[in-house]
Structure formats: C-alpha cells, structure tokens
Design an enzyme around this catalytic site. Structure first.
Site, short mmCIF file in Angstrom:
data_model
loop_
_atom_site.label_atom_id
_atom_site.label_comp_id
_atom_site.label_asym_id
_atom_site.label_seq_id
_atom_site.Cartn_x
_atom_site.Cartn_y
_atom_site.Cartn_z
N LYS B 79 -0.98 -12.19 66.86
CA LYS B 79 -1.52 -11.88 65.53
C LYS B 79 -1.58 -10.38 65.33
CE LYS B 79 -5.59 -13.21 62.73
NZ LYS B 79 -6.89 -13.93 62.81
N SER B 154 -7.32 -17.46 59.34
CA SER B 154 -6.44 -16.34 59.06
C SER B 154 -5.27 -16.21 60.04
CB SER B 154 -7.24 -15.05 59.08
OG SER B 154 -7.76 -14.82 60.38
N SER B 178 -10.74 -19.08 62.38
CA SER B 178 -9.40 -18.54 62.10
C SER B 178 -8.32 -18.95 63.10
CB SER B 178 -9.45 -17.02 62.00
OG SER B 178 -9.86 -16.66 60.71
#
Lengths: 97, 480
Positions: B79, B154, B178
């Site tokens: 990420k 996310s 997330s």
C-alpha cells in the site's frame, strides 16, 4: 447545526483554503455527521484514569538524544524541499512590515 | 506458464524450493498479468519492474544457496502509504505526488529479511481515509469481480491485486477496517494485528491510537506467514511492544467457543447476508465449536466514537503537510495564504472534510462534549471485550459479518459521507479496542446477476493472533 461563520473559522484554524461551494457542502455534511455522533451523549459513562488491562501496551518513552548520526539524511530530505537555501528551508516572513 | 489463479504463498514457496520455477519466472508471470489487468483495475499505482526482477534474482541466489526465508522470492504488493526506500510514496495524495521515501519502513525491512520481492505500490484512499478507494488522487480502483463496483478501502488496491492474482500477498494499514473491509469485498483474507504488535515506523501516520499495519493474502495460512514476518518489537514505534511476554493463552474450552453479539446484528442486514453469516457459524459448529450469544452493551456506540477520535487524530496527523518541508507548495500572498493554498488544493475532498471535523471536535467548547465523551465510551467498550474474553464463560473470538453488504457501485456513496462511514460499522470496534481481527471469505451473494464476495469477521483477545488464526482456518471456505 453549523453556520457559515463556523466553517470559515474552522477552515482558518485548520489552514485550509476552501471555495464557497465546498463550504456550503461542509456545512451540510458536518452537521449530518455530528448529528450521528451526538448519540454519544446518551451513554452514561465517565472517563476513568484506572488502567483497564495492564497487558495493553502504553506509550514507551525514550531518553532524549540523537537517534542517529547528525546529518545522515539531511541532503536526501532537503532535496525534497519546495524551496531551500543551503541547508535552510525558505519560507515567507511571519511578521510583515 | 505458471497458473497464478491457483497459487498461494505456501504453494509458491514450496514450488520455489523444489525448483519447479524460479522467483524470476514467478515475478515475470505476475508482471505480465499485471500489465494485462492493471489498466482496467488501477490496483497498482506503479509496478517496480526493474527492482522487482533484481530482488527476484537475489532471492533465486538465496534459494540455491539453501538460505531460509519465509517469503523468499514471493511477490508482494505494498500500500502506497508505507515507505520503500527511493520509491515514490504518495499516500494516494496529490500533496505527495513527487515525494520519495528516504528510508524503509520497519515492516519493509522485515519483509526484505525474509526475502520478499516488492512488485509495486498499491492504490488507496488518500492517506487511508475511505472505504472504497475512490478517494485516491490517482483515480479509483475497480473490483475484479465487477468493474462497476468498488473494491472497498482504504487498502482496495492491495485486495484488488490479490483477487486479480497479480500479487501473492500484500501489506496495508487498518485504522477502522481498511484491510478487512476491502478483503471481504474482494473475496480475500485481511487482518488487523493487535495494537502494538507490528511497528508503524515509516508508515504515514493516520489515527495513531487506532491503526496497525495489516496483512492480506488469499488464505489464512498465508496471512499468518506475513504477520509472523512483520511482527517485531521496534523502538522506533513508541507503542510497539514485546509480543511474547504478552501472548494470550486460551483454555481448550475457550479456543472452541465463539460469541455472537446478536442484538448488535439485528438491525437492517439483508437476508442473504444474514444467511451467509449463519452458514459460516454452522461450519464452525460442524467443526466442534460452541456458538454462544454475547452482550456488548456499548458496541452500538463504536462507530460514533470512531468518527470523533479519528478525525481529531487526523487533523493533528495531517498538520505536517504544510508545503514548507516537502510535498506540494502553492504560493499565496503571504505565509498564511501559502499554507491555505498548499493544503486547500493539495489535499483531496475527504481529507479536507475530516480535518474540518477533527478541528471542530477538538475546538474550545466541544472538547468535553465530543472528544472526552468518546474516550470514556471507548474505555467502556474495552471493558466489555475484556469481560467476554475472560472467565469461565470466555469466548475465543467474537464473530460478525465483515460488512453489512457486498461491494457497492462506484460513485454510489461519494456524496454521502455518513453512508460511506457506515461501511465500517462492524470493523471499527477492533481498532477502538486494539484487539486483533480478521476477515475470511464466506462465499458470495447475487447482485444484479453478479456473484459478489462477502467476509466473515473474527475479533480475538489482545495478543491472541494464534487463537484467531486457528478459528479462522476452521471458518475458511475453500477459496483458492
């Protein structure tokens, strides 16, 4: 719940330049979100300083000192500065004449 | 050609050791499939072609030399809010569009030690703020199961990459769900470790009292491998602690007992989501588990607590982006206007909204009404969890659906922040409590003729990851 002047004040505190259209949207959105979180007021609890579980991690403090050799990352970090002069960052004067 | 759709970290590691294929071949296969799929998915913001192949060659040498390493030669997606030295680290934000990491995050160093190969940086909601990956400055990620739908967020880039078989494992961050919510919506496994188990040094700060670096993969066993690789006691993160000293020990009865907060789940779940959840519970019963009803009186307040504490922390976390030291600088008439422009135009809409909300709840006159009240209720929720995880009636895990519905349409909730926040209703509690939690795929439901995945969530006692993995493996369907 929030007024236009509240939004203006918060935007300045948060150092956020916002256009008028967004401010109107924020008035609506923040009021809706605060309306939802208002349910917190129903809960009858008070904060206590008592430790609930001693097994849970708490902030670890370290001695004040140099985490690494001075200057090790200076160039790599300053290379990303928007404006620099030698090893200084260039910013505008806080107090204007 | 290697069949990536059937591959897991465990299978690939065995094949690499048996010399069925090399890490270079494995990485090339991933890159080639990524080139085909990523333009429509937007799971990766950047593929590290050159460095990934160099790392693969290095891994191949280590394999030939007989070196150990749980992730030797395994391609991983990261990420883009976790620093990888010399790579662009954008946080999904325009404000850091050209920012390059000066050092490796501790989790990256840990993965390097185990021989992992970094395939690329994955898309995210700006700085991790969102539940759909639509809040990225670099465009939304699409759900591989239906390109008109969101992957969740996310960490949606990471889970979309896994579901599309263009990564074998992935790292993300989980501040309110997330890693677990996008894992559920993409049909993969995602976990949030115990608060303090994994170092956050080199991870862009967002909600310091809530977040952890999460691990995602196609199976529970693979997630376990990733977790063991990244877990560490790191002096560079002041909440990181000695895991072994705190490891949770369950009795045999507790290890086979799962609690369900029925009252909390009663409201508004679609009938096929309820049926899907009951099927997972039935699977656990078949495997010898006792499923009991539990009471968590304060859990109803969890989401409201979260949306006070998180924006308060965010407004502080994001104060560092000021256009002076790094990132976007947009000049104004004076210093104040420099700040206002750089931040006003550098941050995306959701970031600006949360900064405003956080500034409000921390401002004079509202601090007690919101922030202190939220802290008090947080304590009450922590006490609730401690109660159900201890004593003769103790459960080994609390089960809920991961989300109340499968993936929604792109654009469906962007103009309704409260509806978007409600996506996290089942996941935020683990962050508020600090306990570990995992989402495992639980099958699919039909939406408009498309089968869409759902997730089954387990929350376990602090430092009870081993217990959580054992139950999660029993709950896991055969997904790969």
């Amino acid at each position: 719940m929030l007024s236009k002047s509240d939004i203006d004040k918060l935007a300045e505190l948060a150092r956020l330049g916002l256009v008028d259209e967004e401010k109107a949207g924020l008035e609506r959105d923040l009021s809706a979100i605060l309306g939802y979180v208002d349910k917190l007021q129903e809960a009858k609890v008070e904060f206590t300083d008592e430790l609930i579980d001693e097994n849970l991690p708490v902030n670890a403090m370290r001695e004040d000192g140099e985490p690494h050799e001075s200057g090790l990352y200076t160039e790599a970090l300053l290379a990303q500065a928007p404006k620099r002069k030698g090893d200084y960052l260039v910013v505008k004067a806080i107090i204007e004449k | 050609m290697i069949d990536l759709s059937a591959l897991t970290i465990a299978k690939a590691a065995a094949a690499l050791r048996a010399k069925e294929f090399s890490s270079r071949e494995l990485v090339e296969a991933h890159l080639s499939l990524a080139h085909e799929k990523n333009p429509s998915l937007n799971a990766y913001l950047e593929l590290f072609e050159e460095s990934a192949l160099a790392e693969a060659d290095e891994a191949d040498k280590r394999i030939t030399a007989g070196e150990e390493g749980s992730l030797l030669g395994i391609p991983i997606g990261v990420k883009d809010n976790i620093l990888i030295k010399d790579k662009i680290s954008s946080g999904g934000s325009k404000i850091l569009a050209t920012h390059r990491a000066v050092y490796d995050a501790t989790v990256i160093s840990r993965l390097r030690e185990q021989g992992a190969v970094f395939l690329g940086r994955t898309n995210l909601d700006e700085f991790g703020m969102g539940s759909s990956t639509e809040n990225s400055a670099y465009g939304p990620t699409k759900n591989p199961h239906d390109l008109t739908r969101v992957p969740g967020g996310s960490s949606g880039g990471s889970t979309a990459a896994l579901a599309a078989h263009i990564a074998l494992g992935a790292l993300g961050t989980d501040t309110g769900g997330s890693c677990r919510q996008p894992a559920a919506l993409c049909g993969v496994v995602g976990m949030k470790p115990t608060y303090g188990a994994v170092s956050r040094y080199g991870v862009m700060p967002l909600g310091a009292s809530l977040n952890q670096v999460g691990e995602m993969a196609k199976t529970v066993a693979d997630v376990e491998t990733l977790f063991h690789a990244v877990r560490s006691h790191d002096k560079m993160d002041n909440i990181s602690c000695d895991y072994e000293a705190r490891r949770f020990k369950a009795t045999p009865t507790q290890a086979k007992r799962v609690g369900v907060p029925r009252k909390f789940l009663e409201k508004g779940l679609p009938s096929d989501v309820v049926a899907n959840f009951e099927a997972s519970l039935a699977r656990l019963r078949e495997r010898g588990y006792e499923v009991v009803d539990i009471e968590l009186p304060f859990i109803d307040y969890a989401l409201a607590v979260y949306y006070v504490l998180l924006p308060a922390e965010i407004s502080t976390d994001l104060a560092r982006y000021d256009g002076m030291r790094y990132g976007v600088y947009l000049p104004g008439a004076n210093l104040l206007k420099d700040y206002m422009r750089s931040r006003g135009e550098g941050f995306g809409k959701e970031s600006r909204r949360r900064i405003m909300l956080g500034t409000y709840v921390l401002s004079h006159g509202y601090y007690d009404a919101y922030y202190n009240k939220a802290r008090a209720i947080r304590q009450a929720i922590v006490s609730d969890f401690k109660r159900v995880f201890s004593g003769p009636e103790a459960v080994g895990a609390i089960a809920t659906p991961t989300t109340a519905a499968p993936a929604f349409k792109i654009g469906e909730k962007v103009d309704d922040p409260l509806a978007m926040y409600l996506e996290d209703i089942f996941t935020v509690t683990a962050n508020i409590v600090g306990c570990p939690a995992i989402s495992v795929p639980s099958g699919t439901v039909d939406r408009e003729g498309v089968r869409l995945p759902l997730g089954f969530q387990l929350m376990a006692p602090h430092f009870g990851e081993e217990l959580m993995f054992a139950i999660a493996k029993d709950a896991e369907g055969n997904t790969v």
